[in-house]
Write a protein that holds these residues in place. Structure first.
Motif, mmCIF file in Angstrom:
data_model
loop_
_atom_site.group_PDB
_atom_site.id
_atom_site.type_symbol
_atom_site.label_atom_id
_atom_site.label_comp_id
_atom_site.label_asym_id
_atom_site.label_seq_id
_atom_site.Cartn_x
_atom_site.Cartn_y
_atom_site.Cartn_z
ATOM 1 N N LYS A 115 -72.295 20.634 13.834
ATOM 2 C CA LYS A 115 -73.587 20.089 14.112
ATOM 3 C C LYS A 115 -73.371 19.511 15.550
ATOM 4 O O LYS A 115 -72.546 18.752 16.145
ATOM 5 N N ILE A 116 -74.636 19.637 16.362
ATOM 6 C CA ILE A 116 -74.681 19.028 17.628
ATOM 7 C C ILE A 116 -75.181 17.399 17.584
ATOM 8 O O ILE A 116 -76.434 17.068 17.122
ATOM 9 N N VAL A 117 -74.204 16.810 18.122
ATOM 10 C CA VAL A 117 -74.443 15.244 18.076
ATOM 11 C C VAL A 117 -74.693 14.713 19.340
ATOM 12 O O VAL A 117 -73.933 14.919 20.529
ATOM 13 N N ARG A 118 -75.884 14.321 19.630
ATOM 14 C CA ARG A 118 -76.380 13.522 20.931
ATOM 15 C C ARG A 118 -76.107 12.025 20.925
ATOM 16 O O ARG A 118 -76.102 11.375 19.866
ATOM 17 N N ILE A 119 -75.221 11.646 21.806
ATOM 18 C CA ILE A 119 -74.695 10.233 21.900
ATOM 19 C C ILE A 119 -75.464 9.528 23.169
ATOM 20 O O ILE A 119 -75.518 9.986 24.167
ATOM 21 N N GLN A 120 -75.923 8.281 22.623
ATOM 22 C CA GLN A 120 -76.772 7.454 23.955
ATOM 23 C C GLN A 120 -76.062 6.337 23.803
ATOM 24 O O GLN A 120 -75.820 5.466 22.980
ATOM 25 N N VAL A 121 -75.411 5.989 24.983
ATOM 26 C CA VAL A 121 -74.273 4.939 25.119
ATOM 27 C C VAL A 121 -75.133 3.897 26.133
ATOM 28 O O VAL A 121 -75.503 4.285 27.249
ATOM 29 N N THR A 122 -74.698 2.564 25.853
ATOM 30 C CA THR A 122 -75.114 1.589 26.913
ATOM 31 C C THR A 122 -74.330 0.488 26.385
ATOM 32 O O THR A 122 -73.121 0.901 25.573
ATOM 33 N N VAL B 119 -70.627 -6.062 29.887
ATOM 34 C CA VAL B 119 -70.245 -5.448 30.998
ATOM 35 C C VAL B 119 -69.978 -3.974 30.949
ATOM 36 O O VAL B 119 -70.268 -3.349 29.905
ATOM 37 N N ILE B 120 -69.569 -3.294 31.960
ATOM 38 C CA ILE B 120 -69.271 -1.914 31.785
ATOM 39 C C ILE B 120 -68.105 -1.551 31.082
ATOM 40 O O ILE B 120 -67.119 -2.144 31.290
ATOM 41 N N HIS B 121 -68.657 -0.489 29.918
ATOM 42 C CA HIS B 121 -67.641 0.226 29.257
ATOM 43 C C HIS B 121 -67.472 1.525 29.513
ATOM 44 O O HIS B 121 -68.301 1.982 30.276
ATOM 45 N N GLY C 136 -63.768 16.201 24.614
ATOM 46 C CA GLY C 136 -64.041 16.286 26.059
ATOM 47 C C GLY C 136 -65.267 15.299 26.435
ATOM 48 O O GLY C 136 -66.122 15.645 27.421
ATOM 49 N N VAL C 137 -65.401 14.116 25.854
ATOM 50 C CA VAL C 137 -66.549 13.382 26.083
ATOM 51 C C VAL C 137 -65.930 11.917 26.954
ATOM 52 O O VAL C 137 -65.000 11.397 26.246
ATOM 53 N N LYS C 138 -66.390 11.613 27.847
ATOM 54 C CA LYS C 138 -66.185 10.314 28.565
ATOM 55 C C LYS C 138 -67.748 10.086 29.263
ATOM 56 O O LYS C 138 -67.764 10.641 30.223
ATOM 57 N N ILE C 139 -68.001 8.859 29.137
ATOM 58 C CA ILE C 139 -69.249 8.287 29.500
ATOM 59 C C ILE C 139 -69.336 7.054 29.728
ATOM 60 O O ILE C 139 -69.040 6.212 28.565
ATOM 61 N N ASP C 140 -69.990 6.516 30.770
ATOM 62 C CA ASP C 140 -69.891 5.054 30.757
ATOM 63 C C ASP C 140 -71.105 4.456 30.140
ATOM 64 O O ASP C 140 -71.991 4.879 30.088
ATOM 65 N N ALA C 141 -70.859 3.242 29.734
ATOM 66 C CA ALA C 141 -71.609 2.219 28.979
ATOM 67 C C ALA C 141 -71.951 1.181 29.746
ATOM 68 O O ALA C 141 -71.311 0.409 30.083
ATOM 69 N N ILE C 142 -73.356 1.381 30.333
ATOM 70 C CA ILE C 142 -73.647 0.252 31.444
ATOM 71 C C ILE C 142 -74.984 -0.497 30.957
ATOM 72 O O ILE C 142 -75.847 -0.195 30.399
ATOM 73 N N PRO C 143 -74.692 -1.834 30.987
ATOM 74 C CA PRO C 143 -75.984 -2.745 30.630
ATOM 75 C C PRO C 143 -77.110 -2.398 31.310
ATOM 76 O O PRO C 143 -77.211 -2.069 32.547
ATOM 77 N N GLY C 144 -78.100 -2.380 30.425
ATOM 78 C CA GLY C 144 -79.412 -2.005 31.111
ATOM 79 C C GLY C 144 -79.806 -0.431 31.458
ATOM 80 O O GLY C 144 -80.796 -0.222 31.818
ATOM 81 N N ARG C 145 -78.965 0.199 30.958
ATOM 82 C CA ARG C 145 -78.975 1.565 31.414
ATOM 83 C C ARG C 145 -78.454 2.664 29.907
ATOM 84 O O ARG C 145 -77.758 2.019 29.334
#
Length: 302
Positions: free
Chosen positions: A197-204, A208-210, A218-227
């Motif tokens: 199943k296609i899973v969309r991840i919304q990261v924040t 601080v920045i994680h 193959g997933v690597k995405i920044d978690a940024i405060p306010g974004r």
């Protein structure tokens, strides 16, 4: 004179043969190391003496593997070409073999070649690279959405499409590990998703920045405060896949793992029914890290 010409011809043949054999051995060594790396690379978590990428569990990671192998071929070819050129220059253009050096200052063909060939190599790399970036960043229509929030030093997850419940996920201390749980990677509450199943991840992030990273996906995405950043994955394999925060986020950065369990649709439906009850009645989410709650002797050794 004839003997000298024959001797020079024989030497040239030996040089070419030796260069070919040496190049073949290096290429074989590269392929052997690549194959050995695949054998030593685990799927879902690191393996002892791992020298390659983790096994692929999603189409994106399969494309990353293909691109990696393509680059490996290009790198080996470039290294061998430079090595052959160095050997030829050292043997053919030394003072003894070439007492009267050439006075050539410009050579149009050589200059065109050493300009055009690198450009062609870069174009050959750029085309699959842009295709891979588009595959990673173009989020398809999702079957499931999960919101991920990074905290110092744990993750929070929400399921807005399946009841809107959420939970915190913290690392299991070494003293509390169960058999089969990896140290510094196991968590108390795993993310559960259905297979294929296609899973969309919304990261924040809340402080601080994680960086949310799962190597086998193959997933690597920044978690940024306010974004709110977006990515996706589609696991084609069942099992548990571990990741970690990949951004230096503070003193307990090394104790911020994440775990995603991929199950069948039936198992996911059963977990979903249980999770709605379990986490709907849970207390308010914690606002401090697990390590700050534990006694010093319970904190995992660094």
């Amino acid at each position: 004179m004839g003997v000298t010409i024959a001797m020079n011809s024989w030497i040239s043949n030996v040089r070419r043969t030796g260069a070919g054999l040496f190049g073949g051995m290096l290429a074989g060594l590269g392929l052997f190391l690549a194959g050995m790396g695949s054998a030593l690379a685990g799927t879902g978590q690191p393996s002892p003496w791992e020298i390659n990428l983790q096994g692929a569990a999603t189409p994106v990671m399969e494309s990353i593997h293909s691109f990696h192998h393509f680059l490996l071929v290009i790198i080996i070819a470039v290294v061998l070409l430079v090595l052959v050129l160095l050997v030829v220059v050292a043997l053919k253009f030394n003072e003894k073999a070439n007492p009267v050096p050439s006075r050539t200052t410009h050579h149009t063909l050589i200059e065109v070649v050493w300009t055009v060939v690198p450009v062609l190599i870069l174009v050959a790399i750029a085309i699959p690279s842009f295709r891979l970036l588009f595959l990673q960043l173009d989020v398809p229509k999702a079957d499931l959405t999960i919101k991920v929030t990074g905290h110092q030093w744990y993750w929070s997850y929400e399921y807005p499409d399946d009841g809107g419940f959420g939970f915190d996920s913290m690392m299991v201390p070494t003293a509390e590990l169960k058999p089969g749980q990896p140290r510094l990677l196991a968590v108390d509450n795993e993310v559960v998703v259905p297979v294929n199943k296609i899973v969309r991840i919304q990261v924040t992030a809340a402080d601080v920045i994680h960086s949310f990273a799962v190597p086998s996906f193959g997933v690597k995405i920044d978690a940024i405060p306010g974004r709110l950043n977006e990515s996706w994955f589609k696991s084609t394999k069942e099992g548990i896949f571990y990741g970690q925060c990949s951004e230096l986020c503070g003193k307990d950065h090394a104790f911020m793992p994440l775990a995603i369990r991929v199950v069948t649709e039936e198992a996911y439906a059963a977990w979903l029914a249980e999770a709605k009850q379990k986490f709907a009645s849970a207390a308010a989410p914690a606002t401090y890290a697990l390590n700050d709650m534990l006694a010093p002797e319970a904190v995992p050794a660094r």
